[in-house]
Design a protein around this motif. Sequence first.
Motif, PDB file in Angstrom:
ATOM      1  N   LYS A  28      -4.530  13.627 -17.958  1.00 38.92           N
ATOM      2  CA  LYS A  28      -4.266  12.128 -17.420  1.00 38.92           C
ATOM      3  C   LYS A  28      -2.912  11.758 -16.980  1.00 38.92           C
ATOM      4  N   LEU A  29      -2.847  11.197 -15.755  1.00 36.74           N
ATOM      5  CA  LEU A  29      -1.465  10.995 -15.343  1.00 36.74           C
ATOM      6  C   LEU A  29      -0.925   9.774 -15.863  1.00 36.74           C
ATOM      7  N   HIS A  30      -1.779   8.495 -15.652  1.00 33.42           N
ATOM      8  CA  HIS A  30      -1.259   7.122 -15.824  1.00 33.42           C
ATOM      9  C   HIS A  30      -0.641   6.998 -17.332  1.00 33.42           C
ATOM     10  N   LYS A  31       0.543   6.383 -17.548  1.00 36.04           N
ATOM     11  CA  LYS A  31       0.968   6.219 -18.614  1.00 36.04           C
ATOM     12  C   LYS A  31       1.445   4.547 -18.704  1.00 36.04           C
ATOM     13  N   ARG A  32       0.812   3.768 -19.845  1.00 35.86           N
ATOM     14  CA  ARG A  32       0.799   2.315 -19.852  1.00 35.86           C
ATOM     15  C   ARG A  32       2.026   1.910 -20.682  1.00 35.86           C
ATOM     16  N   GLN A  33       2.727   1.047 -20.402  1.00 48.79           N
ATOM     17  CA  GLN A  33       3.858   0.320 -21.199  1.00 48.79           C
ATOM     18  C   GLN A  33       3.281  -0.597 -22.055  1.00 48.79           C
ATOM     19  N   GLY A  34       3.930  -1.024 -23.067  1.00 43.52           N
ATOM     20  CA  GLY A  34       3.557  -2.080 -23.958  1.00 43.52           C
ATOM     21  C   GLY A  34       3.911  -3.406 -23.365  1.00 43.52           C
ATOM     22  N   ASP A  35       3.321  -4.340 -24.070  1.00 44.87           N
ATOM     23  CA  ASP A  35       3.754  -5.744 -23.589  1.00 44.87           C
ATOM     24  C   ASP A  35       5.019  -6.203 -23.916  1.00 44.87           C
ATOM     25  N   MET A  36       5.897  -5.654 -24.827  1.00 49.30           N
ATOM     26  CA  MET A  36       7.189  -5.859 -25.038  1.00 49.30           C
ATOM     27  C   MET A  36       8.223  -5.168 -24.561  1.00 49.30           C
ATOM     28  N   ASP A  37       7.711  -3.919 -23.964  1.00 52.47           N
ATOM     29  CA  ASP A  37       8.502  -2.924 -23.384  1.00 52.47           C
ATOM     30  C   ASP A  37       9.015  -3.061 -22.216  1.00 52.47           C
ATOM     31  N   GLY A  38      10.136  -3.034 -21.627  1.00 52.89           N
ATOM     32  CA  GLY A  38      10.501  -3.147 -20.390  1.00 52.89           C
ATOM     33  C   GLY A  38      11.036  -1.889 -19.589  1.00 52.89           C
ATOM     34  N   ALA A  39      10.725  -0.930 -20.293  1.00 52.84           N
ATOM     35  CA  ALA A  39      11.166   0.651 -19.980  1.00 52.84           C
ATOM     36  C   ALA A  39      10.121   0.917 -18.849  1.00 52.84           C
ATOM     37  N   VAL A  42      11.228   4.457 -17.229  1.00 54.92           N
ATOM     38  CA  VAL A  42      10.892   5.467 -18.261  1.00 54.92           C
ATOM     39  C   VAL A  42       9.433   6.061 -18.268  1.00 54.92           C
ATOM     40  N   TYR A  43       8.498   5.117 -18.289  1.00 51.02           N
ATOM     41  CA  TYR A  43       7.212   5.430 -18.045  1.00 51.02           C
ATOM     42  C   TYR A  43       6.990   6.194 -16.797  1.00 51.02           C
ATOM     43  N   SER A  44       7.717   5.452 -15.656  1.00 51.06           N
ATOM     44  CA  SER A  44       7.346   6.018 -14.292  1.00 51.06           C
ATOM     45  C   SER A  44       7.968   7.552 -14.241  1.00 51.06           C
ATOM     46  N   LEU A  45       9.257   7.914 -15.019  1.00 57.88           N
ATOM     47  CA  LEU A  45       9.550   8.980 -15.076  1.00 57.88           C
ATOM     48  C   LEU A  45       8.646  10.085 -15.785  1.00 57.88           C
ATOM     49  N   ALA A  46       8.099   9.461 -17.008  1.00 50.59           N
ATOM     50  CA  ALA A  46       7.185  10.450 -17.574  1.00 50.59           C
ATOM     51  C   ALA A  46       6.031  10.920 -16.719  1.00 50.59           C
ATOM     52  N   ASP A 141      11.638 -13.514 -10.630  1.00 54.27           N
ATOM     53  CA  ASP A 141      11.919 -13.441 -12.238  1.00 54.27           C
ATOM     54  C   ASP A 141      12.357 -12.125 -12.592  1.00 54.27           C
ATOM     55  N   GLY A 142      12.733 -11.071 -11.428  1.00 53.29           N
ATOM     56  CA  GLY A 142      13.103  -9.953 -12.228  1.00 53.29           C
ATOM     57  C   GLY A 142      12.813  -8.651 -11.468  1.00 53.29           C
ATOM     58  N   GLY A 143      12.486  -7.564 -12.098  1.00 53.44           N
ATOM     59  CA  GLY A 143      12.394  -6.285 -11.486  1.00 53.44           C
ATOM     60  C   GLY A 143      11.452  -5.339 -11.929  1.00 53.44           C
ATOM     61  N   HIS A 144      10.698  -4.418 -11.341  1.00 53.18           N
ATOM     62  CA  HIS A 144       9.818  -3.626 -11.754  1.00 53.18           C
ATOM     63  C   HIS A 144      10.172  -2.311 -11.277  1.00 53.18           C
ATOM     64  N   ALA A 145       9.579  -1.291 -12.004  1.00 49.89           N
ATOM     65  CA  ALA A 145       9.459   0.197 -11.351  1.00 49.89           C
ATOM     66  C   ALA A 145       8.130   0.800 -11.672  1.00 49.89           C
ATOM     67  N   MET A 146       7.874   1.766 -10.643  1.00 59.43           N
ATOM     68  CA  MET A 146       6.612   1.989 -10.561  1.00 59.43           C
ATOM     69  C   MET A 146       6.619   3.459  -9.890  1.00 59.43           C
ATOM     70  N   LEU A 147       5.649   4.386  -9.913  1.00 63.84           N
ATOM     71  CA  LEU A 147       5.830   5.505  -9.379  1.00 63.84           C
ATOM     72  C   LEU A 147       4.818   5.702  -8.103  1.00 63.84           C
ATOM     73  N   ALA A 148       5.521   5.915  -6.858  1.00 63.04           N
ATOM     74  CA  ALA A 148       4.861   6.007  -5.595  1.00 63.04           C
ATOM     75  C   ALA A 148       4.146   7.397  -5.366  1.00 63.04           C
ATOM     76  N   VAL A 149       2.845   7.130  -5.164  1.00 65.51           N
ATOM     77  CA  VAL A 149       2.056   8.577  -5.148  1.00 65.51           C
ATOM     78  C   VAL A 149       1.356   8.810  -3.722  1.00 65.51           C
ATOM     79  N   GLY A 150       1.553   7.803  -2.848  1.00 62.79           N
ATOM     80  CA  GLY A 150       0.663   8.000  -1.370  1.00 62.79           C
ATOM     81  C   GLY A 150       1.316   7.001  -0.629  1.00 62.79           C
ATOM     82  N   TYR A 151       0.893   6.665   0.640  1.00 66.39           N
ATOM     83  CA  TYR A 151       0.950   5.683   1.608  1.00 66.39           C
ATOM     84  C   TYR A 151      -0.065   5.596   2.471  1.00 66.39           C
TER      85      TYR A 151
END
Length: 218
Positions: A28-39, A42-46, A141-151
Amino acid sequence: MSSIKVINTIRLCSKGVLAKDANGKYVKLHKRQGDMDGACSVYSLAMALLCLGVVTEDDLNIYNKPDRRTQKGKFLSHFLEEQGLVRNGYYFSTLAKEINEQDFGIIATRKCRQDTNDIIDIIADTLDEEMPVIISTDFPDGGHAMLAVGYETNNEEDAITKILCLDPSEEAPNFSSWNCIIDVAHKYSKSEYPFDNITKSQSYKVALGDILIIEKRK
């Protein structure tokens, strides 16, 4: 008519979105971050490392301690243990620097947002090379990181209309290869936040920020 491109290093089946890990096993590829975790980066890197097949599912298991006698163990220990709870996020400049300082055979190339059209084209070109892209979005309100896999493209105009992503803050998808859509059809808008970020749980306006291209060192 529209067309969808998804990198060929992942596949969708009854178990969800899978990638072949370093052991040659589909996991399984998807990794989900915790509610208090802003990293989120790092999850996207994993997830990117799984797509590249350079780590195993066990390497990312929270209960498994990395073997710091190996280069891979040092790399994983740095990002998964030493950093602890990253509450305020991880700047791409810092992440790229720390990746490139490790001797794990992985190189990170940061592309700064200078022109929205250019950054969209770079994302698509990288995906065409069958490599995922860690992207950042900015919102009021801030920023976010994700992994792009297609378009998605509009065939009539050959224009990229949507970027398809795995968002670590959302539930894992089970009937598509992505769980987030960034609608970039209005890329010529003069709005500070011209794009729609759409997930199962919410929809909000964003702008594209910097991106990170992760690849094996040649």
